[in-house]
Design a protein around this motif. Structure first.
Motif, PDB file in Angstrom:
ATOM      1  N   GLY A 218      -1.644   2.918  -6.771  1.00  0.00           N
ATOM      2  CA  GLY A 218      -2.627   4.205  -6.780  1.00  0.00           C
ATOM      3  C   GLY A 218      -3.929   4.038  -7.426  1.00  0.00           C
ATOM      4  N   LYS A 219      -4.236   2.845  -8.019  1.00  0.00           N
ATOM      5  CA  LYS A 219      -5.415   2.734  -8.823  1.00  0.00           C
ATOM      6  C   LYS A 219      -6.598   2.448  -7.672  1.00  0.00           C
ATOM      7  N   ALA A 220      -6.420   2.232  -6.696  1.00  0.00           N
ATOM      8  CA  ALA A 220      -7.390   1.690  -5.866  1.00  0.00           C
ATOM      9  C   ALA A 220      -7.231   2.481  -4.410  1.00  0.00           C
ATOM     10  N   LEU A 221      -8.371   3.535  -4.065  1.00  0.00           N
ATOM     11  CA  LEU A 221      -8.347   4.348  -3.069  1.00  0.00           C
ATOM     12  C   LEU A 221      -8.865   3.578  -2.000  1.00  0.00           C
TER      13      LEU A 221
ATOM     14  N   GLN B   4       0.788  -1.276   0.145  1.00  0.00           N
ATOM     15  CA  GLN B   4      -0.116   0.018   0.057  1.00  0.00           C
ATOM     16  C   GLN B   4       0.697   1.166   0.044  1.00  0.00           C
TER      17      GLN B   4
ATOM     18  N   ALA C 114      -9.232   7.957   2.671  1.00  0.00           N
ATOM     19  CA  ALA C 114      -8.472   9.180   2.484  1.00  0.00           C
ATOM     20  C   ALA C 114      -9.078  10.313   3.646  1.00  0.00           C
TER      21      ALA C 114
ATOM     22  N   ALA D   8      -4.035  10.303   1.784  1.00  0.00           N
ATOM     23  CA  ALA D   8      -4.591   9.117   1.008  1.00  0.00           C
ATOM     24  C   ALA D   8      -3.786   7.718   0.932  1.00  0.00           C
TER      25      ALA D   8
ATOM     26  N   THR E 296      -3.788   4.236  -0.844  1.00  0.00           N
ATOM     27  CA  THR E 296      -4.037   3.663  -1.983  1.00  0.00           C
ATOM     28  C   THR E 296      -3.179   2.296  -2.306  1.00  0.00           C
TER      29      THR E 296
END
Length: 258
Positions: free
Chosen positions: A210-213, A153, A216, A204, A206
């Protein structure tokens, strides 16, 4: 309870950090390793003109970068700086090439080339100003770090700051003292409050590059510049770091609780 102190030398002078962030590692014996976050923080003395708002903000911005970019914290991302430098250097090279071209070639023959060079220089300068105003904005620090929790992550942190001028009739900020303001800030009156340093931290978490949040969060707070500078313009960096660290802990903990 007496405050814990850390000594820093600058021409033989001693500086009190004024914060509980520092710890005494002399108690560590038998070769026991001291955790990274327990190493005492030391700060170089900094003195500025505390009547200059630009100097006040820039000094706290620099201290903010040093706090967030510590080895045990976040790795700074210099994307905004790289873009600004790239556009600036490109404009300088275009201007130099245009000047050299107009010097080598006669005026009549170089008019078109000079026109193109000037236009390109103006365009690059406009793009740079637009990027600073619309994209970078008040951003002071952008950083990230990777963690492992069943999968890799990425934690991303963005900190931005500005100088705010709170109005006396508006709700007092969370950090406002309970005693009359004149006790802390001699220039404060019923119709005037000193400028404040307003800090916003966005967090944040992810995954998948970085494609899946995952989650945040955002925290905001402000403090009067007089909280961190004395009458002579000396910065109490330990106090500032304690405030930033508290906000950082809050944004990370609240983000993880979502």
């Amino acid at each position: 309870m007496a405050r814990k102190k850390a000594e820093t030398t600058a021409g033989g002078a001693e500086a009190n950090t004024g914060s509980d962030l520092t710890v005494d590692t002399s108690a560590s014996t038998n070769g026991v390793a001291v955790p990274a976050d327990a190493i005492p923080l030391t700060f170089e003395p900094i003195q500025i003109n505390n009547y200059n708002l630009t100097d006040l903000k820039n000094t706290l911005d620099d201290a903010l970068k040093r706090c967030l970019a510590r080895p045990d914290c976040y790795s700074q991302i210099h994307m905004h700086t790289d873009v600004r430098l790239g556009l600036g250097w490109a404009a300088v090279l275009v201007a130099a090439a245009t000047g050299l071209y107009s010097w080598k070639i006669s005026f009549q023959e170089s008019r078109l080339g000079v026109f193109i060079g000037v236009t390109l220089y103006a365009l690059l300068s406009t793009i740079q100003m637009g990027y600073i105003y619309f994209v970078e904005g008040n951003t002071v620090f952008v950083g990230k770090r990777k963690t492992l929790d069943k999968r890799i992550q990425t934690e991303r942190l963005t900190a931005s700051s500005k100088t705010s001028r709170p109005k006396p009739q508006s709700p007092a900020p969370s950090s406002a003292p309970t005693l009359p303001l004149s006790t802390f800030y001699p220039r404060a009156t019923s119709t005037y409050l000193p400028p404040h340093y307003h800090l916003t931290i966005n967090y944040a978490l992810t995954a998948s590059s970085g494609k899946a949040l995952i989650r945040a969060n955002k925290v905001e707070d402000e403090r009067c510049y007089a909280d961190f500078f004395d009458s002579k313009g000396n910065l109490d960096e330990a106090r500032f770091v304690a405030w930033v660290s508290a906000m950082l802990e809050k944004v990370e903990d609240e983000g993880k609780s979502q």
